[in-house]
Design a protein around this motif. Structure first.
Motif, PDB file in Angstrom:
ATOM      1  N   ARG A   1       0.854  -1.181   0.000  1.00 56.40           N
ATOM      2  CA  ARG A   1       0.000   0.000   0.000  1.00 56.40           C
ATOM      3  C   ARG A   1       0.890   1.231   0.000  1.00 56.40           C
ATOM      4  N   PHE A   2       0.435   2.286  -0.664  1.00 58.01           N
ATOM      5  CA  PHE A   2       1.169   3.554  -0.686  1.00 58.01           C
ATOM      6  C   PHE A   2       0.309   4.617  -0.004  1.00 58.01           C
ATOM      7  N   ALA A   3       0.918   5.338   0.932  1.00 62.19           N
ATOM      8  CA  ALA A   3       0.186   6.388   1.637  1.00 62.19           C
ATOM      9  C   ALA A   3      -0.199   7.513   0.679  1.00 62.19           C
ATOM     10  N   ASP A   4       0.633   7.764  -0.325  1.00 62.05           N
ATOM     11  CA  ASP A   4       0.375   8.844  -1.280  1.00 62.05           C
ATOM     12  C   ASP A   4       0.533   8.297  -2.696  1.00 62.05           C
ATOM     13  N   THR A   5      -0.570   7.890  -3.303  1.00 70.32           N
ATOM     14  CA  THR A   5      -0.508   7.307  -4.653  1.00 70.32           C
ATOM     15  C   THR A   5      -0.219   8.357  -5.716  1.00 70.32           C
ATOM     16  N   ARG A   6      -0.270   9.644  -5.359  1.00 70.04           N
ATOM     17  CA  ARG A   6       0.005  10.691  -6.355  1.00 70.04           C
ATOM     18  C   ARG A   6       1.452  10.647  -6.832  1.00 70.04           C
ATOM     19  N   GLN A   7       2.336  10.038  -6.038  1.00 70.28           N
ATOM     20  CA  GLN A   7       3.745   9.976  -6.426  1.00 70.28           C
ATOM     21  C   GLN A   7       4.044   8.817  -7.382  1.00 70.28           C
ATOM     22  N   LEU A   8       3.107   7.879  -7.527  1.00 73.22           N
ATOM     23  CA  LEU A   8       3.333   6.762  -8.445  1.00 73.22           C
ATOM     24  C   LEU A   8       3.387   7.285  -9.873  1.00 73.22           C
ATOM     25  N   GLN A   9       4.262   6.697 -10.677  1.00 69.07           N
ATOM     26  CA  GLN A   9       4.420   7.124 -12.069  1.00 69.07           C
ATOM     27  C   GLN A   9       4.051   5.972 -12.990  1.00 69.07           C
ATOM     28  N   ARG A  10       3.127   6.242 -13.909  1.00 67.52           N
ATOM     29  CA  ARG A  10       2.670   5.201 -14.830  1.00 67.52           C
ATOM     30  C   ARG A  10       3.787   4.832 -15.800  1.00 67.52           C
ATOM     31  N   LEU A  11       4.073   3.533 -15.900  1.00 67.65           N
ATOM     32  CA  LEU A  11       5.025   3.046 -16.893  1.00 67.65           C
ATOM     33  C   LEU A  11       4.304   2.735 -18.181  1.00 67.65           C
ATOM     34  N   ASN A  12       3.217   1.987 -18.070  1.00 69.04           N
ATOM     35  CA  ASN A  12       2.385   1.658 -19.222  1.00 69.04           C
ATOM     36  C   ASN A  12       1.087   1.054 -18.723  1.00 69.04           C
ATOM     37  N   GLY A  13       0.005   1.316 -19.402  1.00 66.08           N
ATOM     38  CA  GLY A  13      -1.275   0.710 -19.053  1.00 66.08           C
ATOM     39  C   GLY A  13      -1.561   0.744 -17.565  1.00 66.08           C
ATOM     40  N   SER A  14      -1.540  -0.450 -16.946  1.00 64.77           N
ATOM     41  CA  SER A  14      -1.892  -0.583 -15.539  1.00 64.77           C
ATOM     42  C   SER A  14      -0.688  -0.755 -14.626  1.00 64.77           C
ATOM     43  N   VAL A  15       0.515  -0.508 -15.125  1.00 68.20           N
ATOM     44  CA  VAL A  15       1.737  -0.745 -14.348  1.00 68.20           C
ATOM     45  C   VAL A  15       2.380   0.592 -13.962  1.00 68.20           C
ATOM     46  N   PHE A  16       2.769   0.688 -12.674  1.00 68.77           N
ATOM     47  CA  PHE A  16       3.361   1.914 -12.137  1.00 68.77           C
ATOM     48  C   PHE A  16       4.697   1.608 -11.477  1.00 68.77           C
ATOM     49  N   GLU A  17       5.553   2.623 -11.439  1.00 70.36           N
ATOM     50  CA  GLU A  17       6.746   2.539 -10.608  1.00 70.36           C
ATOM     51  C   GLU A  17       6.562   3.483  -9.432  1.00 70.36           C
ATOM     52  N   ALA A  18       7.347   3.251  -8.374  1.00 73.46           N
ATOM     53  CA  ALA A  18       7.108   3.962  -7.122  1.00 73.46           C
ATOM     54  C   ALA A  18       7.405   5.454  -7.207  1.00 73.46           C
ATOM     55  N   GLY A  19       8.304   5.881  -8.076  1.00 73.56           N
ATOM     56  CA  GLY A  19       8.679   7.289  -8.085  1.00 73.56           C
ATOM     57  C   GLY A  19       9.302   7.638  -6.741  1.00 73.56           C
ATOM     58  N   GLY A  20       8.803   8.664  -6.103  1.00 66.75           N
ATOM     59  CA  GLY A  20       9.314   9.031  -4.787  1.00 66.75           C
ATOM     60  C   GLY A  20       8.562   8.380  -3.645  1.00 66.75           C
ATOM     61  N   ALA A  21       7.580   7.541  -3.960  1.00 68.50           N
ATOM     62  CA  ALA A  21       6.772   6.911  -2.913  1.00 68.50           C
ATOM     63  C   ALA A  21       7.461   5.665  -2.377  1.00 68.50           C
ATOM     64  N   ALA A  22       7.092   5.287  -1.167  1.00 69.40           N
ATOM     65  CA  ALA A  22       7.598   4.055  -0.564  1.00 69.40           C
ATOM     66  C   ALA A  22       6.410   3.274  -0.034  1.00 69.40           C
ATOM     67  N   PRO A  23       6.439   1.938  -0.158  1.00 67.62           N
ATOM     68  CA  PRO A  23       5.320   1.149   0.352  1.00 67.62           C
ATOM     69  C   PRO A  23       5.110   1.416   1.842  1.00 67.62           C
ATOM     70  N   SER A  24       3.850   1.489   2.230  1.00 65.32           N
ATOM     71  CA  SER A  24       3.493   1.772   3.608  1.00 65.32           C
ATOM     72  C   SER A  24       3.366   0.479   4.408  1.00 65.32           C
ATOM     73  N   ALA A  25       3.604   0.573   5.706  1.00 62.40           N
ATOM     74  CA  ALA A  25       3.450  -0.576   6.589  1.00 62.40           C
ATOM     75  C   ALA A  25       1.980  -0.799   6.957  1.00 62.40           C
ATOM     76  N   GLU A  26       1.109   0.125   6.585  1.00 63.40           N
ATOM     77  CA  GLU A  26      -0.310  -0.015   6.914  1.00 63.40           C
ATOM     78  C   GLU A  26      -0.916  -1.166   6.118  1.00 63.40           C
ATOM     79  N   PRO A  27      -1.908  -1.850   6.689  1.00 64.86           N
ATOM     80  CA  PRO A  27      -2.519  -2.987   5.989  1.00 64.86           C
ATOM     81  C   PRO A  27      -3.160  -2.568   4.673  1.00 64.86           C
ATOM     82  N   ALA A  28      -3.063  -3.437   3.681  1.00 62.25           N
ATOM     83  CA  ALA A  28      -3.691  -3.199   2.378  1.00 62.25           C
ATOM     84  C   ALA A  28      -5.023  -3.949   2.335  1.00 62.25           C
ATOM     85  N   GLY A  29      -5.675  -3.920   1.174  1.00 59.64           N
ATOM     86  CA  GLY A  29      -6.952  -4.606   1.023  1.00 59.64           C
ATOM     87  C   GLY A  29      -6.798  -6.117   1.037  1.00 59.64           C
TER      88      GLY A  29
END
Length: 197
Positions: free
Chosen positions: A148-176
């Motif tokens: 999970r990412f606390a701020d998905t605005r930092q994710l950068q689209r590579l193509n279609g449905s795939v993103f790279e983290a950019g400046g974001a880091a995965p969060s320790a908070e539980p995901a879905g």
């Protein structure tokens, strides 16, 4: 005269960005896990240093049943982690398959990551619970990694449905939680895109 030409050029550039975003959205309207691209409306904002020309709408799409045990949807926030050319990338597109070695992969071949690295599946009919645990009979053989990412605005689209983290880091908070035999639909509304066009 020069200022009016600059303004016209900026307006044309903004229109091209908008048309590109709408076209990409329409093409991916049926792509599982696709997130709508929204062009930045102001030509002035687009020409500021480092300003993005488009943003991603990370609102969740609806979940639909497929009956395919290798189709996985995240019910809530989070992303599947994939390994692509030695780096981690992220997606919500869960129409996975097995490669010739029995590893779980995305449709374009990236390795789906588990808590212990790449996932080898006992069969295409393996049971996957809501926590991502993969079972062969009653024995757990892997666990799918969902981040999970606390701020998905930092994710950068590579193509279609795939993103790279950019400046974001995965969060320790539980995901879905995972839903086996389901896919998340695109969050694109084709009628809205056509009206915008």
């Amino acid at each position: 005269m020069i200022e009016s030409l600059k303004a016209a050029a900026a307006s044309l550039s903004a229109d091209m960005t908008r048309m590109t975003s709408i076209s990409q959205n329409l093409v991916n309207g049926t792509t599982a896990g696709y997130k709508r691209e929204m062009p930045v409306a102001s030509a002035f904002v687009q020409h500021l240093a480092d300003a993005p020309t488009a943003l991603t709408d990370h609102r969740l799409g609806s979940l639909r049943p497929t009956g395919n045990p290798l189709d996985l949807a995240i019910d809530g926030e989070g992303f599947f982690e994939l390994q692509a050319e030695g780096r981690s990338v992220y997606t919500r597109r869960g129409d996975f398959r097995l490669d010739a070695s029995g590893r779980l992969v995305a449709q374009t071949g990236e390795l789906v990551q588990g808590l212990g690295g790449a996932i080898r599946m006992p069969s295409a009919d393996a049971r996957i619970d809501r926590d991502g645990r993969v079972f062969e009979g009653d024995k757990q053989v892997a666990q799918i990694k969902v981040v999970r990412f606390a701020d998905t605005r930092q994710l950068q689209r590579l193509n279609g449905s795939v993103f790279e983290a950019g400046g974001a880091a995965p969060s320790a908070e539980p995901a879905g939680r995972l839903r086996q035999g389901h896919l998340e639909a695109s969050n694109v509304n084709n009628a809205t895109e056509m009206v915008t066009l």
